[in-house]
Design an enzyme around this catalytic site. Structure first.
Site, PDB file in Angstrom:
ATOM      1  N   CYS A  64       7.024  84.852  30.606  1.00 11.59           N
ATOM      2  CA  CYS A  64       6.275  83.973  29.712  1.00 11.59           C
ATOM      3  C   CYS A  64       5.862  84.678  28.414  1.00 11.59           C
ATOM      4  CB  CYS A  64       5.074  83.397  30.458  1.00 11.59           C
ATOM      5  SG  CYS A  64       4.365  81.924  29.715  1.00 11.59           S
ATOM      6  N   HIS A  65       4.576  85.004  28.249  1.00  9.76           N
ATOM      7  CA  HIS A  65       4.081  85.674  27.046  1.00  9.76           C
ATOM      8  C   HIS A  65       4.144  87.198  27.148  1.00  9.76           C
ATOM      9  CE1 HIS A  65       2.481  81.687  26.135  1.00  9.76           C
ATOM     10  NE2 HIS A  65       2.316  82.103  24.881  1.00  9.76           N
TER      11      HIS A  65
END
Length: 170
Positions: free
Chosen positions: A103-104
């Site tokens: 994800c991030h």
């Protein structure tokens, strides 16, 4: 059995921490949670998980671990503001040991300047950041480039976990 370090800050994406950890433990891997301050309680952004930081970045060496897990959410952005976290991540990637980023998570990899020329994926809102860092963004559920395994979102967790466990067996 591998020793896996998880770097975790506040407001991590709950399932991007809990699901891989559950799978790693079921496969007899040892987990150590490292963060900015030993003893700090960090919470998941959905309110479904919290974790106590076991060690700070000053207390550990990359030599203590076999693999690195970086869950997403706001955690990677918080961690990349800390030079010790950035240097730990940089050294880990450069060591060639497995790095699992979802994800991030690429945010801290970008700050550590370790993805130039690498194939990587991440959450769609950081696609341009990944490209600007000189990496090749691939929009797939799992992207494997040497020692970095990356995924886009919670929806990719089953494939992410499968690829991560396979890498740990190599």
């Amino acid at each position: 059995m591998s020793k896996i370090v998880v770097i975790l800050g506040d407001m991590f994406e709950d399932v991007e921490y809990t699901e891989p950890i559950k799978a790693f433990k079921q496969n007899n891997h040892e987990i150590t949670v490292v963060g900015l301050e030993k003893g700090q309680i960090v919470k998941g952004k959905r309110g479904n998980a919290s974790e106590k930081i076991e060690k700070s970045f000053q207390d550990v060496s990359i030599n203590d671990f076999d693999a690195l897990l970086i869950p997403g959410g706001y955690s990677p952005d918080e961690l990349r503001a800390d030079e010790n976290a950035v240097q730990f991540t940089k050294k880990f990637v450069e060591s060639g040991k497995p790095v699992f980023a979802i994800c991030h998570a690429p945010q801290i990899l970008i700050t550590a300047k370790v993805i130039k020329g690498r194939k990587i994926t991440g959450w769609k809102s950081i696609k341009q950041d990944i490209i600007n860092a000189g990496a090749i963004f691939i929009d797939e559920e799992v992207v494997i480039d040497d020692n970095i395994i990356s995924s886009r979102s919670p929806a990719d967790i089953p494939a992410f976990v499968k690829a991560s466990l396979k890498k740990l067996k190599e």
